[in-house]
Design an enzyme around this catalytic site. Structure first.
Site, PDB file in Angstrom:
ATOM      1  N   HIS A   1       0.829  -1.212   0.000  1.00 43.43           N
ATOM      2  CA  HIS A   1       0.000   0.000   0.000  1.00 43.43           C
ATOM      3  C   HIS A   1       0.862   1.259   0.000  1.00 43.43           C
ATOM      4  O   HIS A   1       1.988   1.278   0.490  1.00 43.43           O
ATOM      5  CB  HIS A   1      -1.000   0.001   1.165  1.00 43.43           C
ATOM      6  CG  HIS A   1      -0.403  -0.039   2.537  1.00 43.43           C
ATOM      7  ND1 HIS A   1       0.005   1.088   3.209  1.00 43.43           N
ATOM      8  CD2 HIS A   1      -0.174  -1.070   3.387  1.00 43.43           C
ATOM      9  CE1 HIS A   1       0.464   0.758   4.410  1.00 43.43           C
ATOM     10  NE2 HIS A   1       0.372  -0.549   4.538  1.00 43.43           N
TER      11      HIS A   1
ATOM     12  N   ASP B   1       0.077   4.377   1.317  1.00 40.35           N
ATOM     13  CA  ASP B   1      -0.035   5.353   2.411  1.00 40.35           C
ATOM     14  C   ASP B   1       0.759   4.927   3.645  1.00 40.35           C
ATOM     15  O   ASP B   1       1.107   3.760   3.819  1.00 40.35           O
ATOM     16  CB  ASP B   1      -1.488   5.588   2.796  1.00 40.35           C
ATOM     17  CG  ASP B   1      -2.194   4.320   3.273  1.00 40.35           C
ATOM     18  OD1 ASP B   1      -1.976   3.251   2.661  1.00 40.35           O
ATOM     19  OD2 ASP B   1      -2.961   4.392   4.248  1.00 40.35           O
TER      20      ASP B   1
ATOM     21  N   ASP C   1       6.337   0.749   6.741  1.00 43.13           N
ATOM     22  CA  ASP C   1       5.007   0.174   6.544  1.00 43.13           C
ATOM     23  C   ASP C   1       4.189   1.188   5.744  1.00 43.13           C
ATOM     24  O   ASP C   1       3.676   2.144   6.316  1.00 43.13           O
ATOM     25  CB  ASP C   1       4.362  -0.103   7.899  1.00 43.13           C
ATOM     26  CG  ASP C   1       2.921  -0.561   7.821  1.00 43.13           C
ATOM     27  OD1 ASP C   1       2.494  -0.988   6.738  1.00 43.13           O
ATOM     28  OD2 ASP C   1       2.219  -0.460   8.843  1.00 43.13           O
TER      29      ASP C   1
ATOM     30  N   GLU D   1      -4.848   2.271   3.184  1.00 36.32           N
ATOM     31  CA  GLU D   1      -4.849   1.019   3.940  1.00 36.32           C
ATOM     32  C   GLU D   1      -4.909   1.275   5.438  1.00 36.32           C
ATOM     33  O   GLU D   1      -5.571   0.552   6.185  1.00 36.32           O
ATOM     34  CB  GLU D   1      -3.593   0.205   3.584  1.00 36.32           C
ATOM     35  CG  GLU D   1      -3.575  -1.215   4.122  1.00 36.32           C
ATOM     36  CD  GLU D   1      -2.955  -1.333   5.519  1.00 36.32           C
ATOM     37  OE1 GLU D   1      -3.031  -2.431   6.120  1.00 36.32           O
ATOM     38  OE2 GLU D   1      -2.390  -0.335   6.008  1.00 36.32           O
ATOM     39  N   GLU D   2      -4.198   2.308   5.878  1.00 34.62           N
ATOM     40  CA  GLU D   2      -4.051   2.545   7.306  1.00 34.62           C
ATOM     41  C   GLU D   2      -5.311   3.109   7.968  1.00 34.62           C
ATOM     42  O   GLU D   2      -5.384   3.194   9.184  1.00 34.62           O
ATOM     43  CB  GLU D   2      -2.878   3.505   7.564  1.00 34.62           C
ATOM     44  CG  GLU D   2      -1.527   3.005   7.077  1.00 34.62           C
ATOM     45  CD  GLU D   2      -0.982   1.847   7.901  1.00 34.62           C
ATOM     46  OE1 GLU D   2      -1.698   1.374   8.815  1.00 34.62           O
ATOM     47  OE2 GLU D   2       0.141   1.406   7.633  1.00 34.62           O
TER      48      GLU D   2
ATOM     49  N   ASP E   1       3.472  -6.638   3.142  1.00 35.65           N
ATOM     50  CA  ASP E   1       3.070  -5.709   4.198  1.00 35.65           C
ATOM     51  C   ASP E   1       3.236  -6.321   5.577  1.00 35.65           C
ATOM     52  O   ASP E   1       2.427  -6.098   6.473  1.00 35.65           O
ATOM     53  CB  ASP E   1       1.616  -5.268   3.968  1.00 35.65           C
ATOM     54  CG  ASP E   1       1.192  -4.132   4.887  1.00 35.65           C
ATOM     55  OD1 ASP E   1       2.086  -3.474   5.451  1.00 35.65           O
ATOM     56  OD2 ASP E   1      -0.020  -3.903   5.034  1.00 35.65           O
TER      57      ASP E   1
ATOM     58  N   HIS F   1       4.453   2.713  13.186  1.00 37.09           N
ATOM     59  CA  HIS F   1       3.416   3.692  13.565  1.00 37.09           C
ATOM     60  C   HIS F   1       3.851   4.565  14.736  1.00 37.09           C
ATOM     61  O   HIS F   1       3.019   5.229  15.347  1.00 37.09           O
ATOM     62  CB  HIS F   1       2.074   3.012  13.894  1.00 37.09           C
ATOM     63  CG  HIS F   1       1.444   2.312  12.732  1.00 37.09           C
ATOM     64  ND1 HIS F   1       0.156   1.801  12.764  1.00 37.09           N
ATOM     65  CD2 HIS F   1       1.909   2.037  11.488  1.00 37.09           C
ATOM     66  CE1 HIS F   1      -0.127   1.253  11.600  1.00 37.09           C
ATOM     67  NE2 HIS F   1       0.929   1.371  10.812  1.00 37.09           N
TER      68      HIS F   1
END
Length: 480
Positions: A76, A78, A115, A145-146, A169, A456
């Site tokens: 992904h 984003d 990620d 995605e997030e 991922d 994150h």
């Protein structure tokens, strides 16, 4: 020269650095999507770019590989955008400040977006190098995605010919993922009633927590800053009769919040009492979360006399009940897979709007009925406090396949390359594999990736040596 220009494999790091130079937080992926589309156009590849900014790029098979089944490479576009309080980066328009420390690549003051930037970089590097042997390839880059996997949901999978997919991922080297939880986001809105009051205005802050991914790190026992602030605020109301002006904590519903702040008003401020109470709460939290968050801080800072609007007593009572009594964290562990969280939820965002206090949760479960029951529980409990709830971004679980030729090949190749067997696991975090499996008949899929720590969070680190080993592994899978 780029910061990463001396690292190997050169092509992967070149594309990764390019991607990090383009703002690509969730909902802001147009520029990075255009970059991928331009990449394909310049090389004469067939590609599709849809209204959701998803990009699909097709490259024909290497000579001698024409009769093999096409392979989908998926990641992904984003990233989760978190930054330290003193960082001046604007995620809407600024690139990341990449740095190298030993075996790690990181971004100064922010999340790195390994990620899932590394997945896109791997795929672009493979597509760009005609020396790499491979079957027909379809690179699928999705968006948002997030924040609910909206890109994968919007993707028209009819353009894809492949029924075998490597999802890139994952962030633990040597682990092959073959199943994941389904989930959704839940937004709770509590209508706000306010009244004007005078007193000493102050800011209460709970910070110093590690935070982390609400799927892969929900089992680490880390504190939730918003929940902890609500506990402190409850004590301050009892002891110092404070009023609430606003509450704000967290940025994403799928990230465990590291910090939460509340603007308060004290009609009769007693600094010694307030500071003593905060110090006691800090000590209690450090003892309770000593193994996961040993540096929790609780502080109150006075800003001076003010007259302002505050939550009414009834509104504040409803808000604190929601923040402290709604479930949060692990709900149930799997009975079939040791150590796997089966059902959980995370209070990721608290913010004060013009007319409502808003709470946003990320719910996950590998059992659909448990997810629905949790949604119903949140809705029922919220309703009792006069709040409303809506869900969004619902995505299905990716169920484990007993027969998976791809998984068997990946296990065998890994063992031959590295002399040890990889772990084959399911994961509590959501992956797009479930959505894509619902769109592509009989999809055989494995998820893998290099080592990324503390995703994150502003402490995110991507291992250079792991990127190299995983590259070697992916190329061997393609060749065989």
């Amino acid at each position: 020269m780029g910061v990463l220009s001396k690292l190997e494999p050169a092509g992967v790091w070149k594309f990764f650095e390019d991607l990090c130079g383009i703002p690509h937080g969730s909902g802001n992926e147009k520029a990075v999507s255009d970059y991928c589309a331009a990449f394909a156009g310049e090389r004469g590849f067939r590609f599709w770019q849809d209204e959701a900014c998803n990009v699909v790029i097709r490259k024909e098979a290497s000579p001698g590989y024409e009769d093999r089944e096409p392979l989908i490479l998926q990641g992904h576009l984003d990233m989760v955008c978190e930054k330290k309080p003193d960082c001046d980066i604007d995620f809407e328009k600024d690139g990341l400040r990449l740095r190298i420390s030993g075996d790690d690549v990181y971004a100064e003051g922010t999340t790195l977006g390994g990620d899932d930037g590394i997945a896109v970089a791997y795929a672009l590097a493979i597509l760009d190098d005609d020396r790499i042997l491979h079957p027909a390839l379809e690179a699928v880059f999705t968006t948002s995605e997030e924040v609910g996997m909206d890109g994968a949901t919007a993707l028209d999978a009819s353009v894809l010919k492949g029924h075998t997919m490597l999802n890139l991922d994952s962030e633990e080297e040597g682990v092959l993922l073959t199943g994941c939880a389904g989930g959704c986001s839940a937004g709770i809105h509590l209508p706000l009633l306010r009244e004007k009051r005078s007193g000493q205005r102050a800011v209460l802050t709970v910070g110093g927590l590690k935070g982390g991914h609400s799927g892969t790190e929900i089992d680490k026992g880390r504190g939730n800053a918003s929940r902890l602030l609500a506990l402190v605020l409850t004590e301050l109301q009892k002891e110092a009769a404070c009023k609430v002006v606003s509450i704000a904590g967290g940025l994403k519903d799928n990230a465990i919040p590291r910090e939460c702040r509340a603007e308060l008003l004290f009609p009769n401020y007693d600094p010694e009492k307030a500071e003593k109470l905060c110090a006691a709460c800090q000590e209690r939290f450090r003892q309770e979360y000593g193994g996961s968050d040993p540096e929790i801080t609780v502080s109150v800072r006075v800003q001076g006399e003010a007259q302002t609007e505050v939550f009414t007593e009834e509104t504040c009572a409803h808000a604190l009940t929601l923040l402290t009594e709604l479930p949060n964290g692990i709900i149930r562990m799997s009975e079939d897979i040791p150590g796997l969280v089966q059902t959980s939820l995370n209070l990721g965002v608290v913010k004060t709007g013009d007319d409502a206090l808003i709470l946003r949760y990320s719910l996950r479960s590998s059992v659909g009925a448990e997810k629905e029951a949790l949604v119903e529980q949140l809705s029922r409990m919220s309703g009792r406090e006069g709040a409303s709830m809506k869900t969004s971004g619902d995505y299905p679980a990716w169920e484990y396949r007993k027969c998976s030729p791809l998984r068997e090949d990946c296990v065998r190749i890994y063992e031959e390359l590295f002399g040890t067997k990889p772990k084959v696991e399911a994961i509590h975090a959501g992956l797009e594999c479930g959505i894509l499996a619902s769109k592509i008949a009989d999809l055989d899929c494995v998820s893998m990736g290099p080592e990324i720590r503390d995703i994150h969070t502003t402490e995110e680190r991507l291992s250079i040596s792991s990127v190299q080993r995983t590259w070697k592994y992916i190329l061997e899978i393609l060749k065989r």
